[in-house]
Motif scaffolding. Sequence first.
Motif, short mmCIF file in Angstrom:
data_model
loop_
_atom_site.label_atom_id
_atom_site.label_comp_id
_atom_site.label_asym_id
_atom_site.label_seq_id
_atom_site.Cartn_x
_atom_site.Cartn_y
_atom_site.Cartn_z
N VAL A 1 2.61 -7.90 -13.62
CA VAL A 1 3.29 -7.24 -12.49
C VAL A 1 3.41 -5.74 -12.74
O VAL A 1 3.11 -4.92 -11.86
CB VAL A 1 4.67 -7.87 -12.27
CG1 VAL A 1 5.52 -7.00 -11.34
CG2 VAL A 1 4.53 -9.26 -11.69
N ILE A 2 3.82 -5.35 -13.96
CA ILE A 2 3.94 -3.93 -14.28
C ILE A 2 2.58 -3.25 -14.25
O ILE A 2 2.43 -2.14 -13.71
CB ILE A 2 4.58 -3.75 -15.67
CG1 ILE A 2 6.02 -4.31 -15.68
CG2 ILE A 2 4.59 -2.29 -16.08
CD1 ILE A 2 6.98 -3.60 -14.79
N LEU A 3 1.58 -3.90 -14.79
CA LEU A 3 0.24 -3.30 -14.88
C LEU A 3 -0.36 -3.07 -13.50
O LEU A 3 -0.95 -2.01 -13.23
CB LEU A 3 -0.67 -4.21 -15.71
CG LEU A 3 -2.08 -3.70 -15.98
CD1 LEU A 3 -2.05 -2.41 -16.79
CD2 LEU A 3 -2.91 -4.75 -16.71
N THR A 4 -0.25 -4.03 -12.61
CA THR A 4 -0.87 -3.91 -11.29
C THR A 4 -0.02 -3.10 -10.31
O THR A 4 -0.52 -2.64 -9.29
CB THR A 4 -1.13 -5.30 -10.69
OG1 THR A 4 0.12 -6.02 -10.60
CG2 THR A 4 -2.08 -6.09 -11.55
N ASP A 5 1.25 -2.92 -10.63
CA ASP A 5 2.13 -2.21 -9.70
C ASP A 5 1.85 -0.72 -9.66
O ASP A 5 2.34 -0.03 -8.75
CB ASP A 5 3.59 -2.45 -10.09
CG ASP A 5 4.48 -2.54 -8.86
OD1 ASP A 5 4.04 -3.06 -7.83
OD2 ASP A 5 5.64 -2.08 -8.94
N VAL A 6 1.08 -0.23 -10.59
CA VAL A 6 0.81 1.21 -10.63
C VAL A 6 -0.02 1.65 -9.42
O VAL A 6 -0.01 2.83 -9.05
CB VAL A 6 0.09 1.58 -11.95
CG1 VAL A 6 -1.34 1.06 -11.95
CG2 VAL A 6 0.13 3.07 -12.20
N VAL A 7 -0.72 0.72 -8.78
CA VAL A 7 -1.52 1.08 -7.61
C VAL A 7 -0.68 1.09 -6.34
O VAL A 7 -1.19 1.41 -5.27
CB VAL A 7 -2.71 0.10 -7.44
CG1 VAL A 7 -3.58 0.11 -8.67
CG2 VAL A 7 -2.22 -1.31 -7.14
N ARG A 8 0.61 0.74 -6.46
CA ARG A 8 1.50 0.73 -5.29
C ARG A 8 2.72 1.60 -5.55
O ARG A 8 3.85 1.20 -5.31
CB ARG A 8 1.92 -0.71 -4.95
CG ARG A 8 0.81 -1.57 -4.39
CD ARG A 8 1.30 -2.96 -4.02
NE ARG A 8 1.69 -3.71 -5.22
CZ ARG A 8 0.85 -4.44 -5.93
NH1 ARG A 8 -0.43 -4.50 -5.57
NH2 ARG A 8 1.25 -5.10 -7.00
N LEU A 9 2.49 2.79 -6.07
CA LEU A 9 3.61 3.66 -6.44
C LEU A 9 4.48 4.02 -5.25
O LEU A 9 5.68 4.27 -5.40
CB LEU A 9 3.07 4.92 -7.11
CG LEU A 9 2.45 4.74 -8.50
CD1 LEU A 9 1.90 6.05 -9.01
CD2 LEU A 9 3.48 4.18 -9.47
#
Length: 316
Positions: A92-100
């Motif tokens: 979740v943390i890793l992929t959430d960077v594309v939805r800042l």
Amino acid sequence: MLILLPLLLLFLSALVMVALSFQPKFGYHWPVAFNGAFLAWISIFILRINLPRQSTPTTWRPDFLFDSSPTLLADEISWPFALAVATLTLAVILTDVVRLSDSGWSVWAGCLVLGGFGIMAVFAGNPLTLVMSWMFIDIVEMAILLARVQGAKMRRNVVLYTAASMIGTMLVFFAQVLARAGGGTFTFDNAPQNISLLLLVAVGLRLGVLPLNILYLAKDSLQRSLGTMLHLIPAAASLVLLVRISVVGIPAQFQFVLLALLLLAALYGAIAWARVRNELVGRPYWILAMTALAIAASMRALPGATLAWSLALLYA
């Protein structure tokens, strides 16, 4: 004390992010969250080198009031769940960077806290520790949801969902009382069959199967990221109890009726999941259907199958 390391890493990372939030020019919250989740994930693999591991951080006194103390246990049952929770948190943390634009430090801190309490729950070495972890998860979950959902109806759904979960927690306390009244004790190594049905109902309430309370997170902004954690961390924390008690099963006279009800729940979840427009909308129905299969396996005293269905629910 290595068993405490994943929890400390996640909680400490969340605390650091809260402290850094008072620095308006600090723009590196995501690396802090990622490093904390990644190190916690690595520490879970290190734990696997030597199982089982057990830790009792504190001893409660007096003995006549508390017959057990909070204990963490990493064994062949809890370790796969801990890895699933740590993997989920990291993903979740890793992929959430594309939805800042839709995320922020508070979202990532919430994910880390939920992940920490999730690992605490699956590592619970006795019913007391599990119940404490459930209560922490319920408090954090309700606080996050009430702060983010809008409208009186959604807030009422959140309160009803939390109330059902807390009733499930109270049933575990009641199971402990029944075990003592019968002259026995309720531990994960020795769960009397006369309370196994009560524990299954408790798990069903916490997972939303009894009743079919699966639509409490209808808002689109809560489907990804933090919404993923809110769906799956409470599920993991409850499914671990299902595997623990699956070595006992339930009395045969109750199996037919309950299996029929679980079949209906599984079919409902499967049909509803196949009809939705995408996997995010269908995730609650997926959880419902897979939970029904895991509970059915636990009723039939099949711990391997219960563990397999539970992990399939989390990883898929």
